[in-house]
Design an enzyme around this catalytic site. Structure first.
Site, PDB file in Angstrom:
ATOM      1  N   HIS A  89      -5.854   3.249   1.141  1.00 37.98           N
ATOM      2  CA  HIS A  89      -5.111   4.308   2.585  1.00 37.98           C
ATOM      3  C   HIS A  89      -6.371   5.119   3.188  1.00 37.98           C
ATOM      4  CE1 HIS A  89      -2.268   4.199   5.515  1.00 37.98           C
ATOM      5  NE2 HIS A  89      -3.306   4.383   6.349  1.00 37.98           N
ATOM      6  N   ASP A 115       0.706  16.261  -0.385  1.00 36.83           N
ATOM      7  CA  ASP A 115       0.227  15.755  -1.945  1.00 36.83           C
ATOM      8  C   ASP A 115       0.817  16.469  -3.138  1.00 36.83           C
ATOM      9  OD1 ASP A 115      -2.444  14.618  -2.464  1.00 36.83           O
ATOM     10  OD2 ASP A 115      -1.715  15.431  -4.596  1.00 36.83           O
ATOM     11  N   HIS A 125      -2.700   1.162   8.179  1.00 36.74           N
ATOM     12  CA  HIS A 125      -4.213   0.277   6.926  1.00 36.74           C
ATOM     13  C   HIS A 125      -5.467   0.337   7.480  1.00 36.74           C
ATOM     14  CE1 HIS A 125      -4.186  -0.009   3.077  1.00 36.74           C
ATOM     15  NE2 HIS A 125      -6.048  -0.694   3.628  1.00 36.74           N
ATOM     16  N   ASN A 167     -12.146  11.444   0.184  1.00 37.74           N
ATOM     17  CA  ASN A 167     -13.021  10.200  -1.596  1.00 37.74           C
ATOM     18  C   ASN A 167     -12.603   9.046  -1.210  1.00 37.74           C
ATOM     19  OD1 ASN A 167     -12.928  13.002  -2.799  1.00 37.74           O
ATOM     20  ND2 ASN A 167     -10.751  12.165  -3.778  1.00 37.74           N
ATOM     21  N   CYS A 199       1.063  -1.137   0.176  1.00 39.24           N
ATOM     22  CA  CYS A 199      -0.191   0.319  -0.347  1.00 39.24           C
ATOM     23  C   CYS A 199       1.204   1.347   0.243  1.00 39.24           C
ATOM     24  CB  CYS A 199      -0.459   0.134   1.330  1.00 39.24           C
ATOM     25  SG  CYS A 199      -1.880   1.791   1.395  1.00 39.24           S
ATOM     26  N   CYS A 233       1.060   3.250   3.538  1.00 42.76           N
ATOM     27  CA  CYS A 233       1.428   2.751   4.149  1.00 42.76           C
ATOM     28  C   CYS A 233       3.045   2.476   4.370  1.00 42.76           C
ATOM     29  CB  CYS A 233       0.872   0.933   4.126  1.00 42.76           C
ATOM     30  SG  CYS A 233      -0.937   0.719   4.775  1.00 42.76           S
ATOM     31  N   HIS A 248      -8.048  15.201   2.415  1.00 41.94           N
ATOM     32  CA  HIS A 248      -7.100  16.518   1.862  1.00 41.94           C
ATOM     33  C   HIS A 248      -7.108  17.618   2.654  1.00 41.94           C
ATOM     34  CE1 HIS A 248      -6.791  14.131  -1.957  1.00 41.94           C
ATOM     35  NE2 HIS A 248      -7.387  13.458  -1.554  1.00 41.94           N
ATOM     36  N   THR A 280      -8.286   7.038  -5.656  1.00 45.46           N
ATOM     37  CA  THR A 280      -7.101   6.520  -6.476  1.00 45.46           C
ATOM     38  C   THR A 280      -5.905   6.127  -5.151  1.00 45.46           C
ATOM     39  OG1 THR A 280      -5.941   8.463  -5.995  1.00 45.46           O
ATOM     40  CG2 THR A 280      -7.001   8.346  -8.114  1.00 45.46           C
ATOM     41  N   HIS A 305      -7.065   8.587   4.310  1.00 43.47           N
ATOM     42  CA  HIS A 305      -6.876  10.595   3.868  1.00 43.47           C
ATOM     43  C   HIS A 305      -7.669  11.482   3.785  1.00 43.47           C
ATOM     44  CE1 HIS A 305      -6.817   9.180  -0.426  1.00 43.47           C
ATOM     45  NE2 HIS A 305      -6.707   9.717  -0.630  1.00 43.47           N
TER      46      HIS A 305
END
Ligand code: 5GP
Ligand code: ZN
Length: 114
Positions: free
Chosen positions: A98, A30, A46, A87, A4, A7, A102, A95, A100
């Site tokens: 894992h 990012d 994870h 998302n 991942c 990870c 933003h 995409t 996240h």
């Protein structure tokens, strides 16, 4: 989780530009920023995404929210404002599987929450 991307970033196997880190959370810039400030906040453990986050304990979820606010403060975008986006799944164009958040700021946001 083996292989991942996030990870591996959390483990330091892939370099990232770190903004904030504690025992449980990592925040890093990012690689393809969509705003002057674009930071990703992840749990080091994870979790595949927002939906699966329901299986986590409350403290883990709260830590992510708190870290996102801390990042906004550290990046100086509290007064100007910022957006937190997560998302989940194909239609949202997740995409990296894992979890996240933003944290986006430094410009006026428009359009479809992006
Ligand atoms: P998603 O599309 O899953 O909501 O967000 C994944 C984000 O991870 C994207 O904004 C993408 O630019 C970012 N990203 C993908 N690969 C890397 C990487 O290797 N390093 C960093 N720092 N960000 C990445
Ligand atoms: Zn992972």
């Amino acid at each position: 989780m083996n292989g991942c991307l996030f990870c591996r970033i959390a483990a330091g196997e892939i370099p990232s530009t770190k903004v904030y880190e504690d025992e449980h959370v990592l925040a890093f810039r990012d690689i393809a920023p969509q705003a002057p400030v674009h930071v990703l906040v992840i749990p080091k453990k994870h979790v595949s995404g927002w939906y699966d986050a329901q299986g986590e304990d409350d403290a883990s979820l709260a830590r992510l929210m708190r870290a996102a606010a801390k990042v906004a403060q550290m990046e100086g975008i509290v007064q100007s404002g910022f957006r937190v986006v997560s998302n989940c799944g194909p239609d949202a164009q997740q995409t990296v599987p894992h979890l996240h958040l933003h944290v986006l700021g430094g410009r006026a946001m428009a359009g479809e929450m992006a």
